[in-house]
Design a protein around this motif. Sequence first.
Motif, short mmCIF file in Angstrom:
data_model
loop_
_atom_site.label_atom_id
_atom_site.label_comp_id
_atom_site.label_asym_id
_atom_site.label_seq_id
_atom_site.Cartn_x
_atom_site.Cartn_y
_atom_site.Cartn_z
N LEU A 97 -34.75 10.84 -21.35
CA LEU A 97 -36.00 10.07 -21.36
C LEU A 97 -36.25 9.43 -22.73
O LEU A 97 -36.65 8.26 -22.82
CB LEU A 97 -37.17 10.96 -20.97
N ILE A 98 -36.00 10.17 -23.78
CA ILE A 98 -36.22 9.63 -25.13
C ILE A 98 -35.22 8.52 -25.43
O ILE A 98 -35.60 7.44 -25.89
CB ILE A 98 -36.12 10.75 -26.18
N THR A 131 -30.98 5.21 -30.98
CA THR A 131 -31.89 5.93 -30.09
C THR A 131 -31.30 7.21 -29.50
O THR A 131 -32.03 8.20 -29.35
CB THR A 131 -32.38 5.00 -28.96
N PRO A 132 -29.99 7.27 -29.15
CA PRO A 132 -29.47 8.56 -28.68
C PRO A 132 -29.53 9.64 -29.76
O PRO A 132 -29.80 10.81 -29.46
CB PRO A 132 -28.02 8.24 -28.29
N ALA A 133 -29.28 9.27 -31.01
CA ALA A 133 -29.36 10.25 -32.10
C ALA A 133 -30.78 10.76 -32.26
O ALA A 133 -31.01 11.96 -32.48
CB ALA A 133 -28.87 9.63 -33.40
N ILE A 134 -31.75 9.86 -32.14
CA ILE A 134 -33.15 10.27 -32.25
C ILE A 134 -33.48 11.27 -31.15
O ILE A 134 -34.11 12.31 -31.38
CB ILE A 134 -34.08 9.05 -32.18
N ALA A 136 -31.38 13.22 -29.49
CA ALA A 136 -30.66 14.48 -29.72
C ALA A 136 -31.33 15.31 -30.81
O ALA A 136 -31.47 16.53 -30.67
CB ALA A 136 -29.21 14.17 -30.09
N LEU A 137 -31.73 14.66 -31.89
CA LEU A 137 -32.35 15.40 -32.99
C LEU A 137 -33.72 15.95 -32.61
O LEU A 137 -34.05 17.10 -32.95
CB LEU A 137 -32.46 14.48 -34.21
N LEU A 138 -34.51 15.16 -31.90
CA LEU A 138 -35.84 15.63 -31.50
C LEU A 138 -35.75 16.80 -30.54
O LEU A 138 -36.47 17.81 -30.69
CB LEU A 138 -36.63 14.48 -30.87
N VAL A 139 -34.88 16.69 -29.55
CA VAL A 139 -34.76 17.78 -28.57
C VAL A 139 -34.17 19.02 -29.24
O VAL A 139 -34.59 20.15 -28.96
CB VAL A 139 -33.90 17.33 -27.38
N SER A 140 -33.21 18.82 -30.11
CA SER A 140 -32.62 19.97 -30.81
C SER A 140 -33.66 20.67 -31.69
O SER A 140 -33.70 21.89 -31.76
CB SER A 140 -31.44 19.51 -31.67
N ARG A 141 -34.51 19.87 -32.31
CA ARG A 141 -35.49 20.45 -33.23
C ARG A 141 -36.63 21.15 -32.51
O ARG A 141 -37.08 22.23 -32.90
CB ARG A 141 -36.04 19.33 -34.14
#
Length: 392
Positions: A97-98, A131-134, A136-141
């Motif tokens: 979604l993000i 956007t995929p990195a954002i 991944a980082l948000l969900v990981s965090r």
Amino acid sequence: MEQTPATRPELTDGATMTTNPSSRPPAHGWTAPGGERVDDVDADACDLDESTTAEWQPVAAHVAGDRYLPADSADASTGSIVVGLRVSWWPIAAFVLIAFGLAWLVCLPLWLGDGLASPLLGVCAVAMMATPAIGALLVSRFVDRPASIPGALGLWPLRPVGRLLAYLGLGLVVPVALVLVALPIGAALGSYPADVTGFSAFRELTEQQVAQATAGLGDPGPLPPIGLLVALQLVSIPIGAFVNTVPALGEELGWRGFLLPRLLPLGTAPAVLLSGVAWGLWHTPLILLGYNYGVQTPGWLGVLMMTGTCVVVGAVFAWLRLRSASVWPAALAHGAFNAAAGSYLLFAAAGERIDLVQGTILGWSGWIVPVLLVAVLAATGRFRRPGASRRR
């Protein structure tokens, strides 16, 4: 070693284990959770497809000495990939979604403006790649909360060095080879109009660009030999690969760094397929505007072809990710692929339409060699992660 359901040790739902390429079990076996001895396990093989339907999945375990360790206790000095015993769909849904939502948001100025003719195209395209990195980082965090986010996404550690360097080399060479070999195959099948002696399309394009750049400045003089210009373009591909790795990492942190490992409990093939499909569909905001396949191609067909390309090429990137236990070879491969993708303009015949649905690496004829490569890699067990155990 086959175990009956009555003797399979139980692990708690949602637990994650990790494989470590440097670990080796003792010859006499080791003790699994619950005190059961496990023998006859090959620690050098990993077939994620063999044990995903069983309750007991040693494929997702980090073997250290005589015991299994949870992911947070795994040795951080060598590369490893954390694999859950079951797919946790909520983090995956949040990531998708993000990544997709931000991609559409970033491309909104193009949709509200002049489309691909907008001067913002380059800015929007590069921003979209982040956007995929954002996601991944948000969900990981905030959702997954791994012990080490760089480790979970394959950014760190950069070890074993020899293995990493080997797959970085493959990441630089293999995608370029796939892009270039698609051209003679397309020419042989009649899907790519080639001119490999006169380079007429490239000559015409170069003359137009020189004329536009020197308008009002007088005669620019004769061009250098066209063969020399083609050679310079090819030589510059490795340089472009390293430059493109920076924005490409934004995509690879999402698709191969985050998504692929979280889908591995489904099996290697489903994980590679689904991560490739997600990668392809993510391009929809640009493809519907005519990116890659042109405005003359129906939007649905462009999205379908881009998804097919991403599944096929993404399988090669997934191989690099799984074998190296690092996201860097996949990121370099992505950068090399982007740097070489426009090479079809060098060898095309002037005055002929290049249908990217049919020819080049973006068309069906360009998928032939990558599909064969992936089939050979799968048949020879090259998608198995080094150091993981396999149930027999």
